[in-house]
Write an enzyme that holds these catalytic residues in place. Structure first.
Site, PDB file in Angstrom:
ATOM      1  CG  PHE A  87      -4.229   5.555  13.271  1.00 34.81           C
ATOM      2  CD1 PHE A  87      -3.590   6.576  12.510  1.00 34.81           C
ATOM      3  CD2 PHE A  87      -3.523   4.974  14.495  1.00 34.81           C
ATOM      4  CE1 PHE A  87      -3.020   7.397  13.075  1.00 34.81           C
ATOM      5  CE2 PHE A  87      -2.492   5.719  15.067  1.00 34.81           C
ATOM      6  CZ  PHE A  87      -2.481   7.767  14.742  1.00 34.81           C
TER       7      PHE A  87
ATOM      8  CG  ASP B 117      -7.784  -5.578   5.380  1.00 31.26           C
ATOM      9  OD1 ASP B 117      -6.791  -5.392   6.344  1.00 31.26           O
ATOM     10  OD2 ASP B 117      -7.905  -4.850   5.145  1.00 31.26           O
TER      11      ASP B 117
ATOM     12  CE  LYS C 293      -8.294  -0.825  12.378  1.00 28.69           C
ATOM     13  NZ  LYS C 293      -7.737   0.065  11.656  1.00 28.69           N
TER      14      LYS C 293
ATOM     15  CG  ASN D 201       0.226   0.045   2.621  1.00 33.58           C
ATOM     16  OD1 ASN D 201       0.849   1.097   2.952  1.00 33.58           O
ATOM     17  ND2 ASN D 201      -1.021  -1.023   3.418  1.00 33.58           N
TER      18      ASN D 201
ATOM     19  CE  LYS E   6       9.143 -10.437 -14.227  1.00 36.06           C
ATOM     20  NZ  LYS E   6      10.283 -10.193 -15.492  1.00 36.06           N
TER      21      LYS E   6
ATOM     22  CG  ASP F 110      -7.451  -8.109  13.407  1.00 30.30           C
ATOM     23  OD1 ASP F 110      -6.433  -6.279  14.381  1.00 30.30           O
ATOM     24  OD2 ASP F 110      -9.132  -6.818  13.254  1.00 30.30           O
ATOM     25  CB  ILE F 111      -1.347  -6.209  14.415  1.00 29.91           C
ATOM     26  CG1 ILE F 111      -0.640  -7.792  13.974  1.00 29.91           C
ATOM     27  CG2 ILE F 111      -1.236  -6.729  15.769  1.00 29.91           C
ATOM     28  CD1 ILE F 111       0.293  -6.900  13.041  1.00 29.91           C
TER      29      ILE F 111
END
Length: 404
Positions: free
Chosen positions: A323, A279, A337, A210, A289, A306-307
């Site tokens: 966050f 996720d 959340k 990301n 490759k 899910d830490i």
């Protein structure tokens, strides 16, 4: 937080348009109880006058290295010994180069070399000058010698350009000085923090990731240290220097980040999950490759741990802050959340908008906790981090010490 009563601040001012801000800083320092001795370079006197600075500081301004009124008694050495702190506001590129090279060719540079007091610089210059390799080399050399840099911030500049190089505002600099002399609100508190993205490999050369730069998390680490905390930072792959006073652990994948967190969370008082953790990850990682054989390719993904939820579910969970980076209705999704994961506080921010979010130097946050809410408006991430840490400290202390 004050702690400045009777503290002796030697305030150096170098040449630059931001020199006018030093007048307000002198006033704020004096109002906080500090004694301020201003030292002007020759270039600085082109931007601010000695008379104005003498009026707000209550002391004659020093300018000349060989002033007969002072140097008969080795006045520059006496002044170097007098200071509890040397603060240069603004610190120009030229002055930083002079200091990095050890030149003592003006009074301010001589004082910086002759003092045993801590030295802090508040850089201010054109964004291209700040990013120039020579300036960055000087920054590294100064930091290696224990000189602290406060700033610069990023934004519009007097030259019409936009970017890093703005001097921190006087109020932010006052906070830094106060933090230096005062035990922080989180003095001795152990903070575990995650920052940056994670990368989930597809094959030896490709990954799912990301746009997180890690800037917000690293700014938080710096702000927690300033508040007196002992900070461990679990960082995904980012191109950022480790903040001073921070113990950094580098990871790449979500599973590696989970392992690093769970190995350390038992010893922390506050956990902040600022990292943008993927996720999902590929179910299988190709050994070689992946080649283009078909017009379409299917990749099966599996859920990552899910830490944040796992930390919050511990029997003796730390004060847990999460966050929520959303492209729409950030506050609504963040509240869901917070409740679902049973965390103490969540910071919601909008990503993908014209301002703030990933890969930018500024951001805005909405903080949510049970029965409370606070809006932190768009600002430089460093200043935003300081405000966020102040709220976290307040909520943490209220949760752990309800009688206070």
């Amino acid at each position: 937080m004050n702690g400045l009563a009777g503290k002796r601040i030697l305030l150096g001012i170098t040449g630059g348009i931001a020199a006018y801000k030093a007048i307000e800083l002198v006033r704020l320092l004096g109002k906080s109880g500090a004694e301020v001795q201003v030292v002007l370079t020759g270039a600085a006197s082109q931007f601010v006058t000695p008379m104005t600075l003498q009026a707000v500081s209550g002391r004659p301004v020093r300018q000349d290295q060989f002033d007969p009124a002072h140097e008969a008694a080795m006045g520059h050495i006496e002044l170097a010994r007098w200071a509890d702190m040397v603060l240069v506001v603004p610190a120009s590129a030229g002055f930083m180069a002079r200091l990095a090279s050890g030149f003592a060719d003006n009074l301010l540079a001589t004082l910086c070399l002759a003092t045993a007091a801590p030295i802090a610089l508040a850089p201010a210059m054109n964004q291209q000058m700040w990013q120039n390799a020579a300036t960055q080399d000087n920054v590294m050399r100064l930091q290696q010698r224990g000189i602290v840099l406060w700033g610069p911030a990023s934004g519009d500049q007097a030259c019409g350009e936009t970017g890093p190089g703005r001097m921190l505002e006087p109020e932010a600099l006052l906070y830094r000085v106060q933090s230096h002399f005062s035990p922080g609100a989180l003095d001795g508190v152990r903070v575990l923090l995650t920052a940056g993205p994670t990368r989930e490999p597809l094959d030896p050369v490709r990954f799912i990731g990301n746009r997180s730069s890690g800037k917000m998390g690293f700014s938080l680490a710096t702000a927690f240290v300033a508040a007196g905390a002992r900070v461990e930072l679990v960082a995904g792959p980012v191109a950022l220097a480790t903040p001073a006073g921070v113990d950094r652990i580098d990871v790449e994948t979500a599973c590696e980040m989970e392992q690093a967190v769970m190995d350390r969370v038992g010893g922390c008082d506050i956990f902040v999950g600022c990292a943008a953790v993927a996720d999902y990850r590929p179910e299988r990682i190709a050994n070689q490759k992946i080649k283009k054989h078909n017009d379409e390719m299917e990749i099966r993904l599996v859920r990552n741990p899910d830490i944040l939820a796992r930390v919050a579910a511990r029997p003796a969970a730390p004060f847990t802050v999460g966050f929520a980076a959303e492209t729409q209705d950030p506050e609504g999704y963040a509240e869901k959340k917070r409740i679902a994961k049973r965390i103490d506080m969540i910071a919601a921010n909008l990503v993908g908008a014209p301002e703030g979010g990933f890969e930018r130097d500024e951001n805005a946050l909405t903080l949510l906790w049970e029965g409370g809410r606070e809006q932190l408006p768009m600002s430089d991430k460093r200043q935003l981090a300081e405000r966020l840490v102040a709220v976290v400290a307040e909520r943490y202390l209220a949760a752990r010490h309800p009688s206070r």
